[in-house]
Design an enzyme around this catalytic site. Structure first.
Site: not given
Length: 98
Positions: A62-64, A90
Protein backbone atom coordinates in the site's frame (compact mmCIF):
# COMPACT_ATOMS: atom_id res chain seq x y z
CA UNK A 1 1.77 -7.99 -11.09
CA UNK A 2 -1.17 -9.09 -8.98
CA UNK A 3 -3.49 -6.31 -7.84
CA UNK A 4 -6.63 -5.87 -5.79
CA UNK A 5 -8.82 -2.89 -5.02
CA UNK A 6 -8.98 -1.09 -1.68
CA UNK A 7 -12.59 -2.30 -1.39
CA UNK A 8 -11.49 -5.94 -1.82
CA UNK A 9 -8.87 -5.49 0.91
CA UNK A 10 -11.44 -3.87 3.21
CA UNK A 11 -13.91 -6.72 2.56
CA UNK A 12 -11.29 -9.35 3.45
CA UNK A 13 -10.49 -7.46 6.68
CA UNK A 14 -14.18 -7.22 7.58
CA UNK A 15 -14.48 -10.98 7.04
CA UNK A 16 -11.78 -11.45 9.67
CA UNK A 17 -9.03 -12.57 7.29
CA UNK A 18 -5.51 -12.11 8.64
CA UNK A 19 -3.77 -9.87 6.11
CA UNK A 20 -0.11 -8.90 5.94
CA UNK A 21 -0.16 -5.29 4.80
CA UNK A 22 3.03 -3.34 4.09
CA UNK A 23 2.65 0.45 3.82
CA UNK A 24 5.56 1.84 1.77
CA UNK A 25 4.77 5.53 2.41
CA UNK A 26 7.16 7.75 4.33
CA UNK A 27 6.88 7.89 8.13
CA UNK A 28 5.28 11.37 8.12
CA UNK A 29 2.60 10.20 5.65
CA UNK A 30 1.75 7.16 7.80
CA UNK A 31 1.43 9.43 10.85
CA UNK A 32 -1.74 10.85 9.23
CA UNK A 33 -3.35 7.39 9.32
CA UNK A 34 -2.81 3.87 8.07
CA UNK A 35 -4.73 0.65 7.61
CA UNK A 36 -4.99 -1.08 11.02
CA UNK A 37 -2.17 -3.57 11.49
CA UNK A 38 -0.16 -2.37 8.49
CA UNK A 39 3.62 -2.41 8.86
CA UNK A 40 5.43 0.70 7.64
CA UNK A 41 8.49 0.03 5.49
CA UNK A 42 9.19 3.18 3.41
CA UNK A 43 9.85 2.37 -0.26
CA UNK A 44 13.51 3.39 -0.02
CA UNK A 45 14.06 0.83 2.74
CA UNK A 46 12.23 -2.16 1.20
CA UNK A 47 15.43 -3.58 -0.31
CA UNK A 48 17.21 -3.37 3.06
CA UNK A 49 14.34 -4.73 5.15
CA UNK A 50 12.95 -7.46 2.87
CA UNK A 51 14.74 -10.03 5.05
CA UNK A 52 12.05 -9.25 7.67
CA UNK A 53 9.41 -10.68 5.32
CA UNK A 54 8.50 -14.36 5.01
CA UNK A 55 8.46 -15.73 1.46
CA UNK A 56 5.78 -18.25 2.48
CA UNK A 57 3.30 -15.44 3.31
CA UNK A 58 1.28 -13.18 1.05
CA UNK A 59 1.74 -9.42 1.43
CA UNK A 60 -0.46 -6.56 0.28
CA UNK A 61 1.53 -3.46 -0.62
CA UNK A 62 0.00 0.00 0.00
CA UNK A 63 1.06 3.61 -0.61
CA UNK A 64 -0.72 6.92 -1.22
CA UNK A 65 -1.99 6.29 -4.76
CA UNK A 66 -0.65 2.89 -5.87
CA UNK A 67 2.52 3.95 -7.72
CA UNK A 68 5.17 3.38 -5.06
CA UNK A 69 3.48 0.20 -3.86
CA UNK A 70 3.45 -0.98 -7.47
CA UNK A 71 7.23 -0.49 -7.67
CA UNK A 72 7.67 -2.30 -4.34
CA UNK A 73 5.42 -5.13 -5.56
CA UNK A 74 7.44 -5.59 -8.76
CA UNK A 75 10.74 -5.50 -6.85
CA UNK A 76 9.64 -8.03 -4.21
CA UNK A 77 8.04 -10.27 -6.87
CA UNK A 78 11.43 -10.39 -8.62
CA UNK A 79 12.97 -11.48 -5.30
CA UNK A 80 10.52 -14.40 -4.98
CA UNK A 81 7.95 -12.87 -2.60
CA UNK A 82 4.17 -13.36 -2.91
CA UNK A 83 2.93 -9.76 -3.15
CA UNK A 84 -0.19 -7.92 -4.30
CA UNK A 85 -0.48 -4.21 -5.05
CA UNK A 86 -3.52 -2.37 -3.64
CA UNK A 87 -4.79 -0.24 -6.52
CA UNK A 88 -5.44 3.42 -5.78
CA UNK A 89 -3.59 3.32 -2.45
CA UNK A 90 -4.82 5.20 0.59
CA UNK A 91 -6.63 7.70 -1.65
CA UNK A 92 -9.07 4.84 -2.42
CA UNK A 93 -9.22 3.46 1.13
CA UNK A 94 -12.62 3.99 2.80
CA UNK A 95 -12.12 1.61 5.73
CA UNK A 96 -10.91 2.20 9.28
CA UNK A 97 -7.57 3.85 9.93
CA UNK A 98 -5.31 3.96 12.93
Amino acid sequence: MKEMTAKEVETLMNEGKLLNIIDVREVDEVADGKIPGAINIPLGLVEFRMHELDKSKEYIMVCRSGGRSGRATEFLEDQGYNVINMQGGMLSWEGKEE
